[in-house]
Design an enzyme around this catalytic site. Structure first.
Site, short mmCIF file in Angstrom:
data_model
loop_
_atom_site.label_atom_id
_atom_site.label_comp_id
_atom_site.label_asym_id
_atom_site.label_seq_id
_atom_site.Cartn_x
_atom_site.Cartn_y
_atom_site.Cartn_z
N TYR A 79 0.82 -1.21 0.00
CA TYR A 79 0.00 0.00 0.00
C TYR A 79 0.86 1.27 0.00
O TYR A 79 1.18 1.81 -1.06
CB TYR A 79 -1.05 0.01 1.14
CG TYR A 79 -2.12 1.04 0.82
CD1 TYR A 79 -3.31 0.66 0.22
CD2 TYR A 79 -1.88 2.39 1.02
CE1 TYR A 79 -4.24 1.61 -0.17
CE2 TYR A 79 -2.81 3.35 0.64
CZ TYR A 79 -3.99 2.96 0.05
OH TYR A 79 -4.90 3.89 -0.34
N VAL B 274 -14.19 -1.36 4.73
CA VAL B 274 -14.66 -2.21 3.65
C VAL B 274 -15.42 -1.36 2.64
O VAL B 274 -16.47 -0.81 2.96
CB VAL B 274 -15.59 -3.32 4.18
CG1 VAL B 274 -16.07 -4.21 3.04
CG2 VAL B 274 -14.91 -4.14 5.26
P1 NAD Z 1 -15.68 3.73 -3.50
O1 NAD Z 1 -15.33 2.72 -4.51
O2 NAD Z 1 -16.69 3.38 -2.47
O3 NAD Z 1 -16.19 5.10 -4.20
C1 NAD Z 1 -15.67 5.52 -5.41
C2 NAD Z 1 -16.58 6.59 -6.02
O4 NAD Z 1 -15.95 7.07 -7.22
C3 NAD Z 1 -17.97 6.10 -6.45
O5 NAD Z 1 -18.91 7.14 -6.20
C4 NAD Z 1 -17.82 5.88 -7.96
O6 NAD Z 1 -19.04 6.00 -8.69
C5 NAD Z 1 -16.89 7.03 -8.28
N1 NAD Z 1 -16.15 6.87 -9.53
C6 NAD Z 1 -15.23 5.93 -9.86
N2 NAD Z 1 -14.74 6.16 -11.10
C7 NAD Z 1 -15.36 7.28 -11.56
C8 NAD Z 1 -15.29 8.04 -12.75
N3 NAD Z 1 -14.46 7.72 -13.75
N4 NAD Z 1 -16.10 9.12 -12.87
C9 NAD Z 1 -16.96 9.48 -11.90
N5 NAD Z 1 -17.05 8.81 -10.73
C10 NAD Z 1 -16.27 7.72 -10.57
O7 NAD Z 1 -14.29 4.16 -2.84
P2 NAD Z 1 -13.87 4.71 -1.40
O8 NAD Z 1 -13.25 3.58 -0.66
O9 NAD Z 1 -14.94 5.52 -0.78
O10 NAD Z 1 -12.65 5.64 -1.84
C11 NAD Z 1 -12.76 7.04 -1.96
C12 NAD Z 1 -11.41 7.65 -1.58
O11 NAD Z 1 -11.13 7.34 -0.21
C13 NAD Z 1 -10.23 7.10 -2.40
O12 NAD Z 1 -9.32 8.13 -2.66
C14 NAD Z 1 -9.62 6.09 -1.44
O13 NAD Z 1 -8.25 5.86 -1.70
C15 NAD Z 1 -9.82 6.81 -0.12
N6 NAD Z 1 -9.69 5.97 1.08
C16 NAD Z 1 -10.29 4.74 1.17
C17 NAD Z 1 -10.12 3.96 2.32
C18 NAD Z 1 -10.76 2.60 2.46
O14 NAD Z 1 -10.33 1.84 3.34
N7 NAD Z 1 -11.76 2.29 1.70
C19 NAD Z 1 -9.36 4.46 3.40
C20 NAD Z 1 -8.80 5.73 3.29
C21 NAD Z 1 -8.96 6.47 2.12
#
Ligand code: NAD
Ligand code: NA
Length: 396
Positions: free
Chosen positions: A234, A273
């Site tokens: 990561y 998740v």
């Molecule tokens: P997720 O997959 O739940 O959400 C992704 C969103 O992006 C969705 O609304 C999807 O429709 C949208 N999306 C994807 N491709 C797209 C495109 N081309 N055009 C328009 N919309 C698009 O993801 P998440 O886990 O909520 O991640 C969001 C952010 O949070 C990321 O930067 C991730 O790295 C960060 N993050 C996640 C975690 C974790 O453990 N899940 C922890 C810390 C930070």
């Protein structure tokens, strides 16, 4: 139709509209239960349909009475064809927002494209005038650069040396050793292109040039750090390079917003998740152990608890925004507590297929995964005939 989960690898091919709706209602009720936040009134959320972005939209609307515009990339429903969860989530959110008298409109399309950006700017100009907060919460495996037309693919790989460690298949509960080969230099550059800060900066440049950012406007993007255990794949792997770039971009954007009194932040969030995190090797095993420890300590949070706390205790307290030595907001503070990490590291050493159901929260992981698609949600009748076609009222 009767809608049941259909799993293929790390994804679920079906989604339940009523379960998704109930998830959204539960998140709204949580935000309301925490009281009002003196926060933003006009909010643009890029990546608004699931995970942290959806939680940001809900917190803005129901915590701070904000008008919201949401951008996402989801498959709509049609007769006989189910939508993706983010579509059903958004339909539920907008229905609740309308009933509460809150403005909510959405654009479904590729946020990386010029077309979606132009459409969004026009909508803001027409309806809201200016924006107080831009949340950038995309998680995507691909991005077509609108300037070059080249499609870049991100990879989740270690840099320099192969990475060997334990992982779990959370469907079967099987703990196995995996080995991931290191990436190429091109993989690093591609991953930065997709998940780094370039597109975030393009959004802010476009909004600012069109005078659509209000005085003192803020923008925030989400990052992750995590434990030493997962570092090779990561934070010190390809995705980590992209997060380094995203975090550096916050400073570039902050400079560009200084003349309007604005600012740009990255918030480091907790491991949770989501559709995005389930696809990363090793992370599901870490999360299942982390959940066990954090639940036992009474400090477990989901996306909505994280974002509600981000707004009420970091971004909109009325005082300075507390940041770490690298300028980042830390809402992963409870995950990263030394006692929590020491316990997880000890459990990691022990974890096997046989003991994981008791020493880890495999059930909690699996349940959360089903919940992402609207399944195994309390109070939902899964035997009921359910209409698969659901409209998003404010879809543009
Ligand atoms: P997720 O997959 O739940 O959400 C992704 C969103 O992006 C969705 O609304 C999807 O429709 C949208 N999306 C994807 N491709 C797209 C495109 N081309 N055009 C328009 N919309 C698009 O993801 P998440 O886990 O909520 O991640 C969001 C952010 O949070 C990321 O930067 C991730 O790295 C960060 N993050 C996640 C975690 C974790 O453990 N899940 C922890 C810390 C930070
Ligand atoms: Na999101």
């Amino acid at each position: 139709m009767i809608i049941e989960p259909r799993m293929r690898g790390f994804i679920c091919l079906t989604a339940h509209p009523v379960g998704c709706e109930q998830n959204v209602i539960n998140q709204i009720n949580y935000v309301k239960s925490k009281g009002k936040i003196d926060g933003p009134k006009r909010v643009l959320v890029i990546g608004a349909s699931t995970g942290f972005g959806l939680a940001s939209r809900i917190t803005s609307a129901f915590g701070s009475d904000a008008s919201t515009i949401g951008i996402f990339f989801e498959k709509p429903s049609s007769p006989g064809k189910l939508a993706t969860p983010g579509w059903y989530n958004t339909a539920a959110f907008e229905k609740q927002a309308q009933e509460a008298g809150l403005y909510a409109k959405s654009i479904n399309g590729d946020a990386f494209s010029n077309e979606v950006k132009e459409k969004t700017l026009a909508l803001i100009k027409e309806d809201l005038g200016q924006i107080d907060l831009v949340v950038y919460s995309l998680a995507s495996p691909v991005r077509t650069d609108p300037t070059t037309g080249i499609t870049h693919r991100s990879v989740l790989k270690p840099i320099g040396a192969p990475f060997k460690n334990k992982t779990v298949d959370f469907h079967s509960g099987k703990v196995t050793e995996i080995s991931i080969d290191p990436c190429t230099e091109e993989d690093i550059q591609n991953t930065i292109k997709v998940m780094g800060g370039e597109d975030w900066e393009m959004w802010i440049d476009g909004l600012k040039a069109a005078n659509l950012l209000a005085p003192n406007a803020l923008t925030i993007a989400y990052s992750y750090i995590g434990p030493e255990l997962t570092e090779p794949v990561y934070r010190k792997g390809t995705i980590g390079r992209a997060k380094d770039h995203l975090e550096a971009t916050a400073f570039t954007i902050a400079d560009k917003l200084s003349d309007i009194g604005g600012n740009a932040y990255v918030s480091v969030n907790k491991a949770l998740v989501t559709q995005a995190s389930s696809a990363i090797p090793v992370i599901p095993l870490y999360i299942s152990l982390l959940y066990k420890v954090m639940k036992a300590e009474g400090i477990h949070e989901g996306c909505i608890e994280q974002i509600q706390r981000l707004y009420s205790e970091r971004l909109y307290t009325g005082g300075n925004v507390p940041v770490d030595e690298k300028g980042r907001i830390r809402i992963d503070d409870w995950e990263m507590r030394a006692d929590v990490q020491a316990k997880v590291a000890a459990l990691w050493e022990e974890a096997t297929t046989e003991n994981l159901p008791s020493i880890g929260d495999l059930e909690g992981y699996s349940n959360d995964f089903y919940n992402l698609f609207g399944f195994k949600v309390g109070g939902v009748d899964y035997t009921a005939d359910t209409n698969e076609v659901v409209e998003i009222p404010g879809l543009q």
